[in-house]
Design a protein around this motif. Structure first.
Motif, PDB file in Angstrom:
ATOM      1  N   GLU A 133       1.260 -19.253   8.844  1.00 48.26           N
ATOM      2  CA  GLU A 133       1.147 -18.458   7.615  1.00 48.26           C
ATOM      3  C   GLU A 133      -0.293 -18.022   7.376  1.00 48.26           C
ATOM      4  N   ARG A 166      -1.146 -15.221   9.776  1.00 48.58           N
ATOM      5  CA  ARG A 166      -0.535 -13.938   9.383  1.00 48.58           C
ATOM      6  C   ARG A 166      -1.251 -13.324   8.183  1.00 48.58           C
ATOM      7  N   LYS A 191       4.167   0.744   9.072  1.00 50.18           N
ATOM      8  CA  LYS A 191       3.784  -0.402   9.913  1.00 50.18           C
ATOM      9  C   LYS A 191       2.815  -1.317   9.179  1.00 50.18           C
ATOM     10  N   ALA A 198       4.781  -3.264   6.776  1.00 51.37           N
ATOM     11  CA  ALA A 198       5.578  -4.285   7.470  1.00 51.37           C
ATOM     12  C   ALA A 198       4.730  -5.504   7.817  1.00 51.37           C
ATOM     13  N   VAL A 199       3.482  -5.283   8.225  1.00 48.50           N
ATOM     14  CA  VAL A 199       2.582  -6.405   8.533  1.00 48.50           C
ATOM     15  C   VAL A 199       2.323  -7.211   7.255  1.00 48.50           C
ATOM     16  N   GLU A 206       4.212  -7.349   4.620  1.00 47.32           N
ATOM     17  CA  GLU A 206       5.462  -8.001   4.240  1.00 47.32           C
ATOM     18  C   GLU A 206       5.693  -9.245   5.088  1.00 47.32           C
ATOM     19  N   GLY A 207       5.402  -9.161   6.376  1.00 47.62           N
ATOM     20  CA  GLY A 207       5.557 -10.313   7.263  1.00 47.62           C
ATOM     21  C   GLY A 207       4.641 -11.464   6.898  1.00 47.62           C
ATOM     22  N   THR A 242       6.188  -7.359  -1.112  1.00 46.90           N
ATOM     23  CA  THR A 242       7.637  -7.294  -0.947  1.00 46.90           C
ATOM     24  C   THR A 242       8.038  -5.836  -1.091  1.00 46.90           C
TER      25      THR A 242
END
Length: 111
Positions: free
Chosen positions: A11, A14, A54, A57-58, A60-61, A66
Protein backbone atom coordinates in the motif's frame (compact mmCIF):
# COMPACT_ATOMS: atom_id res chain seq x y z
CA UNK A 1 10.44 3.32 19.59
CA UNK A 2 7.95 1.01 17.96
CA UNK A 3 6.32 2.19 14.74
CA UNK A 4 2.75 1.02 14.34
CA UNK A 5 2.11 0.93 10.63
CA UNK A 6 -1.46 1.04 9.39
CA UNK A 7 -0.40 0.39 5.81
CA UNK A 8 1.20 -2.65 4.24
CA UNK A 9 4.42 -2.25 2.29
CA UNK A 10 2.47 -2.73 -0.95
CA UNK A 11 0.00 0.00 0.00
CA UNK A 12 2.80 2.41 0.87
CA UNK A 13 4.53 1.65 -2.44
CA UNK A 14 1.33 2.25 -4.42
CA UNK A 15 0.55 5.50 -2.61
CA UNK A 16 3.97 7.04 -3.01
CA UNK A 17 4.40 5.84 -6.60
CA UNK A 18 1.06 7.44 -7.40
CA UNK A 19 2.02 10.68 -5.67
CA UNK A 20 5.42 10.77 -7.41
CA UNK A 21 3.74 12.17 -10.52
CA UNK A 22 2.82 15.90 -10.65
CA UNK A 23 -0.34 15.33 -12.69
CA UNK A 24 -1.63 12.74 -10.24
CA UNK A 25 -0.87 15.02 -7.28
CA UNK A 26 -2.81 17.76 -9.05
CA UNK A 27 -5.77 15.44 -9.66
CA UNK A 28 -5.83 14.57 -5.95
CA UNK A 29 -5.60 18.26 -5.02
CA UNK A 30 -8.45 19.21 -7.38
CA UNK A 31 -10.72 16.41 -6.22
CA UNK A 32 -10.16 17.08 -2.51
CA UNK A 33 -12.30 20.21 -2.74
CA UNK A 34 -14.97 18.86 -5.09
CA UNK A 35 -15.52 15.76 -7.20
CA UNK A 36 -14.79 16.12 -10.91
CA UNK A 37 -15.64 14.01 -13.91
CA UNK A 38 -12.81 12.38 -15.81
CA UNK A 39 -13.88 14.46 -18.82
CA UNK A 40 -13.59 17.68 -16.80
CA UNK A 41 -10.18 16.66 -15.52
CA UNK A 42 -9.01 15.72 -19.02
CA UNK A 43 -9.98 19.17 -20.31
CA UNK A 44 -7.56 20.81 -17.85
CA UNK A 45 -4.44 18.91 -18.96
CA UNK A 46 -2.48 18.94 -22.18
CA UNK A 47 -2.84 15.20 -22.68
CA UNK A 48 -5.37 12.75 -24.05
CA UNK A 49 -8.48 11.63 -22.26
CA UNK A 50 -7.02 8.11 -22.16
CA UNK A 51 -3.85 9.39 -20.44
CA UNK A 52 -5.92 11.13 -17.76
CA UNK A 53 -7.97 7.94 -17.32
CA UNK A 54 -4.72 6.04 -16.72
CA UNK A 55 -3.61 8.58 -14.11
CA UNK A 56 -6.97 8.26 -12.37
CA UNK A 57 -6.69 4.45 -12.49
CA UNK A 58 -3.27 4.61 -10.78
CA UNK A 59 -4.70 6.89 -8.08
CA UNK A 60 -7.70 4.61 -7.67
CA UNK A 61 -5.43 1.57 -7.34
CA UNK A 62 -3.56 3.36 -4.57
CA UNK A 63 -6.80 4.21 -2.78
CA UNK A 64 -6.20 7.94 -3.20
CA UNK A 65 -9.38 8.52 -5.23
CA UNK A 66 -12.64 6.74 -5.90
CA UNK A 67 -14.75 6.84 -9.04
CA UNK A 68 -18.50 6.75 -8.83
CA UNK A 69 -20.95 6.77 -11.70
CA UNK A 70 -23.25 9.74 -12.06
CA UNK A 71 -25.35 9.31 -15.17
CA UNK A 72 -22.95 8.79 -18.06
CA UNK A 73 -20.07 10.46 -16.25
CA UNK A 74 -17.66 9.01 -13.71
CA UNK A 75 -16.99 11.37 -10.81
CA UNK A 76 -13.55 11.26 -9.27
CA UNK A 77 -13.39 12.05 -5.57
CA UNK A 78 -10.25 12.16 -3.44
CA UNK A 79 -10.06 9.81 -0.48
CA UNK A 80 -8.68 11.92 2.38
CA UNK A 81 -8.48 8.88 4.71
CA UNK A 82 -5.71 7.35 2.58
CA UNK A 83 -3.84 10.65 2.70
CA UNK A 84 -4.26 10.72 6.49
CA UNK A 85 -2.92 7.19 6.79
CA UNK A 86 0.15 8.10 4.71
CA UNK A 87 0.62 11.25 6.80
CA UNK A 88 0.50 9.22 10.02
CA UNK A 89 3.22 6.95 8.62
CA UNK A 90 5.40 9.97 7.78
CA UNK A 91 4.69 11.44 11.22
CA UNK A 92 5.90 8.23 12.85
CA UNK A 93 9.15 8.43 10.87
CA UNK A 94 9.54 12.05 11.91
CA UNK A 95 9.14 11.10 15.59
CA UNK A 96 11.86 8.48 15.21
CA UNK A 97 14.27 10.95 13.64
CA UNK A 98 13.48 13.68 16.16
CA UNK A 99 14.15 11.18 18.95
CA UNK A 100 17.49 10.25 17.40
CA UNK A 101 18.47 13.89 17.00
CA UNK A 102 17.52 14.60 20.62
CA UNK A 103 19.66 11.68 21.80
CA UNK A 104 22.57 12.89 19.65
CA UNK A 105 22.18 16.42 21.04
CA UNK A 106 22.19 15.04 24.59
CA UNK A 107 25.29 12.97 23.83
CA UNK A 108 27.12 15.98 22.38
CA UNK A 109 26.15 18.15 25.37
CA UNK A 110 27.79 15.64 27.70
CA UNK A 111 31.18 16.21 26.05
Amino acid sequence: MVVRIELTDDEVDRIFRALADATRRDIVRRTLTAPASVSHLAATYDMSFAAVQKHVAVLEGAGLVTKEPQGRARLVRANPETLHRAQRLLDSYERIWRGRIARLDALLEDD
